[in-house]
Design a protein around this motif. Structure first.
Motif, PDB file in Angstrom:
ATOM      1  N   ARG A 170     -38.388 -23.860 -78.746  1.00 28.40           N
ATOM      2  CA  ARG A 170     -39.663 -24.111 -78.076  1.00 28.40           C
ATOM      3  C   ARG A 170     -39.823 -25.595 -77.766  1.00 28.40           C
ATOM      4  O   ARG A 170     -40.270 -25.969 -76.688  1.00 28.40           O
ATOM      5  CB  ARG A 170     -40.805 -23.630 -78.965  1.00 28.40           C
ATOM      6  N   SER A 226     -42.432 -27.419 -86.183  1.00 29.27           N
ATOM      7  CA  SER A 226     -41.971 -26.367 -87.086  1.00 29.27           C
ATOM      8  C   SER A 226     -41.877 -25.001 -86.420  1.00 29.27           C
ATOM      9  O   SER A 226     -41.386 -24.053 -87.016  1.00 29.27           O
ATOM     10  CB  SER A 226     -42.916 -26.267 -88.293  1.00 29.27           C
ATOM     11  N   ASP A 227     -42.358 -24.895 -85.196  1.00 32.64           N
ATOM     12  CA  ASP A 227     -42.382 -23.598 -84.519  1.00 32.64           C
ATOM     13  C   ASP A 227     -41.221 -23.513 -83.530  1.00 32.64           C
ATOM     14  O   ASP A 227     -41.323 -23.956 -82.382  1.00 32.64           O
ATOM     15  CB  ASP A 227     -43.726 -23.428 -83.791  1.00 32.64           C
ATOM     16  N   GLU A 228     -40.077 -22.982 -83.984  1.00 30.23           N
ATOM     17  CA  GLU A 228     -38.882 -22.836 -83.157  1.00 30.23           C
ATOM     18  C   GLU A 228     -38.444 -24.172 -82.557  1.00 30.23           C
ATOM     19  O   GLU A 228     -38.041 -24.258 -81.402  1.00 30.23           O
ATOM     20  CB  GLU A 228     -39.117 -21.809 -82.040  1.00 30.23           C
ATOM     21  N   ASP A 259     -42.770 -25.417 -92.983  1.00 29.37           N
ATOM     22  CA  ASP A 259     -41.502 -24.895 -92.462  1.00 29.37           C
ATOM     23  C   ASP A 259     -40.748 -25.909 -91.618  1.00 29.37           C
ATOM     24  O   ASP A 259     -39.760 -25.591 -90.981  1.00 29.37           O
ATOM     25  CB  ASP A 259     -41.753 -23.636 -91.610  1.00 29.37           C
TER      26      ASP A 259
END
Length: 423
Positions: A170, A226-228, A259
């Motif tokens: 992303r 942290s999101d993809e 994450d």
């Protein structure tokens, strides 16, 4: 005349006659080089023992290739003489290597690595010496009319890598050298990302010869999110140092960033390869799961078997020659070009002009599936604004699984249109 002298004379005549019969028709003793055909002298250079990227395997592969080909009759009956040179990763060093190639009568520079194209191409062009199968790190390799690249260089790798990452990432952070060669990498990566409607990567320049990369590593992780998110590092030999700093970053304290350490890492062949993965722990290395874009088939491909056999026979104890190293592979392909061109000339004497003329007139090179067929006629050139000499614009998408670089998808991916679209 005594009986002993008569016997000796008859033995000498018999031996001379046998030698003459061996030479008749082929011009060279079986399994040896020489005869009426003159030696072919070439040079291979690369940096070694410097603070930045080193490629000692390339000259070592060239020497092993020469031992192999000379043990099997030479290049169409010509002894192959390989000169090697260390360009020291400097402008002066690159120019010195080129001048030495001219001075020592090299008819080509083959399978070499240097960032300093402007320094080495001028002496070669003045002497009419072709540059065959450079590593693809300098822009001059893709602009000079005497350069015959076997891969698409950093341009194809970065454009292809953007296409590879666009499917899974992303956000992307690009950590690249803060130098002239590194300045173009962002646009090339973005050309691939935007082909898939991605918004583009964050540019993070860093010193190529730094001893640690904590600050750029932290910035790269934060920007990727942290999101993809994906962190791409293209720092040559210092890529390992960067990812060492990256994995030592402290855990994020904020719960929303819990994450963040799971951000995916990626790179291109030459910055990350099988030797680095092996040194870093194999299946337990930080590169497990990493995306990697390469020029050639993965190292487990059967197409590399001829090269592996030569290395096994003529460089088995030389740990510089790793068959999974992109530099070694490029040198092998470059010498494949030289061999087929010399054979096509069928001449007792080989000159630099003959070689470049044959390549310009459309000599077609079969690399056994390691690249598409190579040819350097005008119609074969990609014609990209900054990389007009690209003829091979195929790449491969690979991934690290259980410590091995393997194909993420089969076959080659043509990135020619993506390179053409780069600003």
């Amino acid at each position: 005349m005594t009986g002993r002298r008569l016997t000796s004379l008859l033995a000498y005549v018999t031996t001379a006659a046998a030698a003459a019969s061996l030479l008749t028709g082929c011009g060279v003793l079986p399994g040896a080089t020489g005869g009426s055909r003159e030696p072919v002298t070439v040079m291979t250079w690369a940096p070694d023992q410097t603070r930045a990227t080193n490629m000692p395997g390339m000259p070592a592969m060239a020497q092993a290739y020469a031992r192999w080909v000379n043990a099997n009759g030479g290049l169409d009956g010509h002894e192959l003489r390989v000169l090697t040179c260390n360009d020291q990763n400097t402008n002066a060093g690159a120019a010195a290597c080129a001048r030495r190639a001219v001075h020592e009568g090299a008819v080509a520079v083959v399978g070499s690595y240097s960032q300093f194209g402007r320094s080495f191409m001028a002496p070669l062009e003045s002497a009419g010496i072709p540059y065959i199968g450079g590593y693809g790190i300098s822009e001059d390799e893709f602009t000079s009319s005497l350069s015959y690249p076997v891969n698409g260089g950093q341009a194809s790798l970065l454009a292809g890598h953007g296409m590879q990452l666009a499917e899974s990432c992303r956000k992307v952070s690009l950590v690249r050298p803060d130098n002239i060669a590194g300045d173009r990498l962002l646009n090339l990566l973005n050309s691939g990302l935007r082909k898939a409607s991605h918004h583009g990567a964050v540019d993070i320049p860093a010193r190529e010869d730094s001893a640690e990369y904590t600050e750029p590593a932290a910035r790269a992780r934060t920007k990727a999110g942290s999101d993809e998110g994906c962190v791409t590092a293209v720092l040559g030999e210092r890529t390992q140092t960067f990812f060492d700093s990256f994995r030592r970053l402290p855990e994020p304290s904020a719960k929303k960033d819990a994450d963040a350490t799971d951000v995916r890492i990626s790179s291109v062949l030459g910055s990350v390869g099988q030797p680095l993965i092996d040194r870093s722990g194999g299946a337990h290395s930080p590169f497990e799961g990493a995306y990697v874009t390469g020029w050639y088939p993965s190292a487990d491909s059967k197409a590399w078997e001829p090269m592996r056999e030569v290395i096994k026979e003529h460089a088995f104890v030389d740990n510089r020659v790793d068959p999974t190293d992109a530099g070694v592979q490029t040198t092998w392909i470059a010498y494949t070009v030289l061999k087929q061109v010399v054979e096509s000339l069928d001449s007792d004497k080989i000159s630099s002009l003959q070689i470049s003329h044959a390549l310009n007139q459309g000599a077609k090179i079969d690399t056994g599936g390691l690249t598409p067929p190579l040819r350097w006629r005008y119609d074969d050139l990609l014609g990209a604004r900054d990389f007009p000499r690209i003829v091979n614009h195929d790449v491969t998408f690979q991934v690290v699984r259980e410590g091995q670089l393997v194909a993420q998808k089969p076959g080659f991916v043509d990135v020619g249109e993506t390179v053409l679209a780069a600003p």
